[in-house]
Design a protein around this motif. Structure first.
Motif, PDB file in Angstrom:
ATOM      1  N   LEU B   7      -4.251  19.210   8.638  1.00  0.00           N
ATOM      2  CA  LEU B   7      -3.188  18.755   7.747  1.00  0.00           C
ATOM      3  C   LEU B   7      -2.963  19.648   6.519  1.00  0.00           C
ATOM      4  O   LEU B   7      -1.806  19.976   6.209  1.00  0.00           O
ATOM      5  N   PRO B   8      -4.023  20.098   5.820  1.00  0.00           N
ATOM      6  CA  PRO B   8      -3.783  20.932   4.628  1.00  0.00           C
ATOM      7  C   PRO B   8      -2.979  22.191   4.958  1.00  0.00           C
ATOM      8  O   PRO B   8      -2.058  22.538   4.227  1.00  0.00           O
ATOM      9  N   LYS B  23      -0.221  12.016  -4.046  1.00  0.00           N
ATOM     10  CA  LYS B  23       0.717  10.968  -4.447  1.00  0.00           C
ATOM     11  C   LYS B  23       1.074  10.105  -3.233  1.00  0.00           C
ATOM     12  O   LYS B  23       1.115   8.879  -3.297  1.00  0.00           O
ATOM     13  N   TYR B  24       1.307  10.764  -2.137  1.00  0.00           N
ATOM     14  CA  TYR B  24       1.619  10.054  -0.898  1.00  0.00           C
ATOM     15  C   TYR B  24       0.457   9.143  -0.498  1.00  0.00           C
ATOM     16  O   TYR B  24       0.661   7.976  -0.147  1.00  0.00           O
ATOM     17  N   CYS B  25      -0.763   9.703  -0.611  1.00  0.00           N
ATOM     18  CA  CYS B  25      -1.937   8.906  -0.245  1.00  0.00           C
ATOM     19  C   CYS B  25      -2.049   7.675  -1.145  1.00  0.00           C
ATOM     20  O   CYS B  25      -2.411   6.575  -0.687  1.00  0.00           O
ATOM     21  N   ALA B  26      -1.740   7.856  -2.438  1.00  0.00           N
ATOM     22  CA  ALA B  26      -1.836   6.732  -3.366  1.00  0.00           C
ATOM     23  C   ALA B  26      -0.828   5.643  -2.983  1.00  0.00           C
ATOM     24  O   ALA B  26      -1.150   4.454  -2.946  1.00  0.00           O
ATOM     25  N   HIS B  44      -9.024  12.005   1.812  1.00  0.00           N
ATOM     26  CA  HIS B  44     -10.105  12.735   2.463  1.00  0.00           C
ATOM     27  C   HIS B  44     -10.083  12.502   3.974  1.00  0.00           C
ATOM     28  O   HIS B  44     -10.161  13.436   4.771  1.00  0.00           O
ATOM     29  N   ALA B  45      -9.922  11.247   4.340  1.00  0.00           N
ATOM     30  CA  ALA B  45      -9.919  10.909   5.757  1.00  0.00           C
ATOM     31  C   ALA B  45      -8.780  11.609   6.481  1.00  0.00           C
ATOM     32  O   ALA B  45      -8.944  12.119   7.586  1.00  0.00           O
ATOM     33  N   LEU B  46      -7.618  11.649   5.833  1.00  0.00           N
ATOM     34  CA  LEU B  46      -6.468  12.283   6.474  1.00  0.00           C
ATOM     35  C   LEU B  46      -6.688  13.781   6.613  1.00  0.00           C
ATOM     36  O   LEU B  46      -6.302  14.398   7.601  1.00  0.00           O
ATOM     37  N   ALA B 205      -2.020   5.949   9.693  1.00  0.00           N
ATOM     38  CA  ALA B 205      -2.959   6.429   8.685  1.00  0.00           C
ATOM     39  C   ALA B 205      -4.133   5.468   8.560  1.00  0.00           C
ATOM     40  O   ALA B 205      -5.290   5.879   8.463  1.00  0.00           O
ATOM     41  N   HIS B 206      -3.812   4.191   8.578  1.00  0.00           N
ATOM     42  CA  HIS B 206      -4.874   3.200   8.472  1.00  0.00           C
ATOM     43  C   HIS B 206      -5.791   3.292   9.679  1.00  0.00           C
ATOM     44  O   HIS B 206      -7.024   3.251   9.549  1.00  0.00           O
ATOM     45  N   PHE B 207      -5.187   3.457  10.828  1.00  0.00           N
ATOM     46  CA  PHE B 207      -6.001   3.550  12.051  1.00  0.00           C
ATOM     47  C   PHE B 207      -6.915   4.773  11.984  1.00  0.00           C
ATOM     48  O   PHE B 207      -8.088   4.721  12.329  1.00  0.00           O
ATOM     49  N   LEU B 208      -6.345   5.882  11.477  1.00  0.00           N
ATOM     50  CA  LEU B 208      -7.127   7.115  11.397  1.00  0.00           C
ATOM     51  C   LEU B 208      -8.247   6.998  10.378  1.00  0.00           C
ATOM     52  O   LEU B 208      -9.322   7.564  10.559  1.00  0.00           O
ATOM     53  N   THR B 209      -7.974   6.289   9.291  1.00  0.00           N
ATOM     54  CA  THR B 209      -8.941   6.262   8.203  1.00  0.00           C
ATOM     55  C   THR B 209      -9.927   5.110   8.328  1.00  0.00           C
ATOM     56  O   THR B 209     -11.117   5.283   8.219  1.00  0.00           O
ATOM     57  N   PHE B 210      -9.411   3.925   8.524  1.00  0.00           N
ATOM     58  CA  PHE B 210     -10.295   2.750   8.483  1.00  0.00           C
ATOM     59  C   PHE B 210     -10.286   1.953   9.773  1.00  0.00           C
ATOM     60  O   PHE B 210     -10.816   0.853   9.837  1.00  0.00           O
TER      61      PHE B 210
END
Lengths: 231, 360, 419
Positions: B7-8, B23-26, B44-46, B205-210
């Motif tokens: 992603l980066p 900002k997007y993550c927030a 971080h997870a993303l 995103a939620h699935f990927l992270t948590f």
């Protein structure tokens, strides 16, 4: 996949309402027609006053309590007024209810322009105050019915049933609009169903008075008016 | 398969700063109803996500969901999230076609058996599976086959989640939702016609992270489907004041009053449309002057008509009502006739009495 | 013929019409009728709630006059009205209701409960459940012309007495007179001074009048019994006498139910309008006053109050007239609380005064008027019904109150300017 709450709402708005309306409309027409067709003998005594005029006047004037009586039964009088006014305000001046009446009577669809009047709806503060006051008034009236010897003596199952059927739409409407608890769709469905119960009970209980009071007050005024007496 | 950039690097390639990403993550964190402290963890997870394989199956659908996601506006961080996954099969987006495409799906399934994420849009016809086929495989078979090795399924759009428009009465294809066929896998329903892009990416995103988010009784992430549109609608104050638009071109409509009387389903529709809005937060249907259709709810097509207020009966009540009045009048006259006959009998039986006849 | 349950139920069936149906349909059992009822207010016993007194009529209406009740009846869900019910209701229909009509005026849905009590009594009397005193009075009235028995000798004596006192001859059975005067038995027996007063007032006003030997009795116990056959028989005597003499009007005297019987029920009992008009004596006096044909001189200076007879004011509409007259002849005229249309009953009307069984209840009920009179503390109570007059005197004596009671016509006669 179904949402059972939506299914209930759609049943309430669909077949439920149709059933309730059929029973309500047919039942009330039966009740009124029965009275009118029964008829009465023409009065042979020459009238001193005006039976018809006073009959019509009494339909309205009887809404005002007779002097002094209010002291004997303050709960019945005040509770009665507050309940009826509160119920009417909530029923006839809440926007979504106006849509219902418009849809049933077709004001904005079928009526000639001049007759397609629609009255304004009230804001939340008025509607919710009216609803809350009506519920409180009903509680006071039930307290009076349970504790006052006269009202307890003359109360029948009918009186308690009708009380409950009046509380339910008010309470469920208040809960549904304010999302106090429960799923909003479910609460709306329950509100509509509670109204349908009220409609179904209408022709079979004292709720009939909501229509027949016009006849009874008229006859009272006409009988008294013929003699030139007050009514 | 060629390794895909993380992603980066993608962000750099698209000219999105790290600040913009954070900002997007927030905002994603708050949208998912997570505490703000979680934002760095989301970021971080993303950034370090393991790029799980994603297989996207499109059945009886209109491609609106894919369009919503990819065409909303570009470039978006939302599509970057999609780039953070390895989208191994999506017959609208992939370059391959025919046997090659199906081979890609089979390969991905084999390589990631038990770990890949299955995304479905569109409903599945079970009236006759032949109503909708891809490469000669019926939707039903393809779903069953692909779901078998999936870690979880995301039903994107109301068709996949609840049956949607193909399921609408009279449902000629016997269309059903994914959840009616697959019962042994976790399913996340992301309804909407189409769903809001950020909601789709948020769920991913939620699935990927948590992992799988908290779901409501209809399988929808509570974070995005917890409140009704009505509760958050900027027109709500007009509802509370009793000010309603009565038509699409009346004063109320121009003044931006509540659309309840025009059939708005906001009060019974759970979605974040009113807060997240569409097209990068530009607007949403009610703001555009149209009542909510209730598209995130099951059977929204059949819930009493889009332009009929929720408080209005949905059936053929007027016909029944008139019939009831007529029948009531007849029954009333009959009842009164019986009563009058009884009275006449009583009158006929009346024996004139005098003052001496009044004792037993 | 003897009274039977079936005859009573039949009579009730005959009484149910659209007003009754609308009244029962509208009752919300709010209990306000009780608050208006003198018997409930003074005893606070809920059994005296007016609507409850009508329950038997309501049952018949519901099971035989409504489609829904009829269906419920088929399934045996409607209780039948039995002989025991009628016995139990005697006290409610006859002892604890003077048909004063207060409940009729307070009912929020407009139920004319009083009219329905009248109808209930039709069934009760036909079934043999009327109080024996009323039945006895009806028999005497039918056989001898008055509820008190043969009153011709007394009437002739009182007429002679009045002629002597006034020097004005009273010609009986005079055809073509303006008015035929009726008297209540009570007046003939207890308050004959009204004759002399009328005699002088009419002479001064230039009105010719007479009394018929065939129909001088104004009261009609058929109305109190609640039996229209009896009532018809009695009212027919008056109608025939008046039409035979060809008078232009009949004067209903100071008697409450007589006014109801003659003016409002009579034409319906005989099934046609009269060929004469019926006017209440006080109505006529006020009319003469307005025309300037009734002049008084001097005024009673003691404290005087007025008692409204229910059947003449509340149920008869004569409210303003007596007050106009009172102001003519009384300089210290004070009203009691609730005076006028909502006045409280003397507790003797509607046949209750004649009903021995109701004596204690009646004395209790009078406490209301007693308290009102005590508050005003009048020297004299004026009224326009001989039976109210009689009841007030009896009750005042029972309650050890020393207040004079007088009929309004007599009072006017006292101050008549006949020079």
């Amino acid at each position: 996949m179904n949402n059972p709450y939506f299914d209930l709402l759609m049943w309430a708005r669909g077949p439920g309402f149709d059933i309730a309306l059929i029973i309500f409309a047919a039942g009330m027409v039966i009740r009124v027609v029965e009275i009118l067709v029964l008829g009465r003998k023409s009065d042979k005594a020459p009238a001193k006053g005006s039976p018809v005029g006073q009959g019509i006047r009494t339909v309205f004037s009887r809404s005002i309590p007779r002097k002094g009586l209010i002291n004997y039964a303050p709960v019945t009088y005040l509770g009665g007024y507050i309940f009826h006014l509160g119920f009417f305000i909530a029923l006839f001046f809440f926007g979504p209810h106006l849509s219902l009446f418009d849809s049933i009577f077709g004001f904005s669809h079928w009526w000639p322009e001049a007759l397609s009047f629609q009255w304004p709806s009230f804001g939340r503060v008025i509607i919710e105050s009216a609803t809350a006051l009506a519920i409180l008034a009903l509680i006071a009236l039930m307290y009076s019915r349970l504790t006052d010897p006269v009202r307890r003596a003359i109360s029948t199952f009918d009186d308690y049933l009708v009380w409950l059927l009046c509380v339910l739409p008010l309470a469920s409407g208040y809960v549904a609009v304010n999302k106090l608890f429960g799923d909003p769709t479910l609460m709306l469905a329950l509100h509509i169903l509670s109204v349908e119960l009220l409609m179904i009970a209408f022709p079979f209980t004292k709720l009939t008075h909501a229509v027949t009071f016009v006849l009874s007050r008229y006859y009272n005024g006409a009988i008294q008016g013929r003699k030139g007496a007050e009514s | 398969m060629a390794p895909k950039p993380m992603l980066p690097e993608l962000m750099q390639a698209h000219g999105i700063s790290r600040r913009g990403f954070l900002k997007y993550c927030a905002s994603l964190t708050s949208l998912m109803a997570l505490p703000p402290l979680m934002a760095p963890r989301v970021a971080h997870a993303l950034e370090t996500a393991a790029r799980p394989s994603v297989i996207w199956l499109s059945f009886q659908e209109c491609t609106g969901c894919t369009e919503s996601l990819t065409r909303s506006h570009s470039p978006t961080i939302e599509d970057l999230i999609f780039n953070a996954v390895s989208l191994d099969y999506h017959h609208t987006l992939q370059a391959a076609s025919g046997h090659a495409a199906e081979a890609a799906r089979e390969q991905a399934m084999k390589d990631h058996w038990g770990k890949y994420l299955l995304v479905v849009d569109g409903s599945i016809p079970v009236g006759n599976p032949g109503f909708s086929c891809i490469a000669g495989i019926s939707n039903l078979d393809m779903l069953k086959e692909t779901a078998a090795g999936a870690a979880a399924i995301v039903s994107v759009g109301t068709c996949a989640a609840f049956g949607g428009i193909p399921h609408a009465d009279p449902n000629p294809t016997g269309a059903v939702a994914v959840s009616e066929i697959i019962t042994d896998k976790p399913i996340i329903n992301v309804p909407g016609c189409p769903p809001i892009p950020v909601v789709m990416s948020g769920v991913l995103a939620h699935f990927l992270t948590f992992g799988i988010p908290a779901l409501d009784e209809l399988g929808r992430p509570k974070a995005f489907y917890g409140e009704t549109i009505h509760d958050r609608c900027y027109r709500r104050p007009f509802y509370d004041k009793g000010l309603f638009a009565e038509g699409f071109d009346d004063e109320g409509a121009r003044e931006g009053w509540c659309l309840y009387k025009l059939g708005c389903k906001g009060p019974t529709t759970k979605s974040v449309c009113a807060t997240v809005k569409w097209n990068n937060g530009t607007s949403f249907p009610i703001e555009a002057g149209h009542p909510c259709l209730g598209c995130t709810e099951p059977d929204f097509w059949d819930n009493g008509g889009f332009y009929k207020p929720l408080s209005v009966p949905a059936g053929d009540y007027r016909k029944y009502g008139l019939a009831a009045i007529g029948a009531g009048a007849v029954a009333g006259v009959a009842g009164a006739a019986l009563a009058r006959a009884g009275k006449a009998r009583a009158a006929a039986a009346h024996e004139n009495v005098d003052a001496h006849d009044l004792e037993k | 013929m003897t009274a039977t349950l079936e005859r009573g139920l039949n009579a009730l069936r005959e009484q149910i019409d659209a007003p009754v149906a609308s009244f029962f349909s509208s009752c919300v059992s709010c209990g306000l009728c009780a608050e208006a009822c003198i018997f409930y207010r003074e005893t606070e016993d809920p059994k005296y709630t007016p609507i409850r007194k009508l329950d038997l009529l309501r049952r018949i209406w519901k099971s035989e006059y409504t489609l829904f009740g009829r269906i419920a009846n088929m399934f045996g869900l409607m209780p039948k009205v039995t002989e025991a019910d009628l016995t139990a209701w005697e006290e409610l229909v006859y002892d604890s209701c003077t048909m004063c009509g207060r409940c009729t005026l307070v009912c929020p849905v407009g139920n004319d409960l009083t009219m329905m009590i009248r109808k209930m009594r039709e069934g009760m009397s036909a079934a043999g459940h009327a109080p024996t005193e009323l039945v006895g009075a009806a028999g005497r009235h039918a056989d001898f012309g008055s509820p008190m028995g043969e009153l011709h000798p007394a009437l002739h004596a009182q007429i002679k007495h009045a002629e002597k006192e006034t020097g004005i001859p009273i010609e009986m059975d005079k055809a073509g007179a303006d008015y035929m005067v009726l008297l209540s038995a009570q007046e003939i027996a207890e308050y004959p001074d009204v004759l002399a007063a009328m005699s002088r007032i009419f002479k001064k006003a230039g009105i010719t009048w007479t009394i018929s030997n065939d129909g001088f009795e104004a009261t009609n116990v058929g109305i109190q019994l609640g039996n229209r056959d009896v009532a018809r028989t009695l009212v027919t005597r008056v109608v025939e006498a008046a039409e035979k003499l060809g008078v232009k009007g009949v004067i209903s005297p100071e008697c409450g139910h007589a006014y109801q019987a003659l003016r409002w029920e009579g034409p319906n009992l005989i099934g046609r309008p009269y060929k004469f008009e019926v006017v209440h004596i006080i109505e006529l006096l006020d009319h003469l006053r307005a025309e300037g044909k009734l002049k008084t001189k001097g005024k009673d200076t003691t404290k005087v109050t007025f008692h409204d007879p229910c059947q003449i004011n509340r149920r008869g509409g004569i409210n303003r007239e007596p007050r106009n007259l009172m102001h003519m002849v009384a300089s210290n005229f004070v009203e009691t609380d609730d005076a006028g249309t909502m006045n409280w009953c003397c507790s003797g009307g509607g046949g209750v005064g004649a009903n021995e069984r109701a004596t204690d209840l009646r004395f209790k009920a009078f406490n209301r008027k007693k308290a009102q009179f005590e508050k005003v503390a009048p020297d004299k109570i004026v009224t326009m019904c001989a039976y109210c007059h009689h009841t007030l005197e009896e009750q005042l004596e029972e309650h050890n109150m020393d207040i004079e009671v007088q009929g309004l016509t007599e009072l006017i006669g006292e101050y008549l300017d006949d020079e």
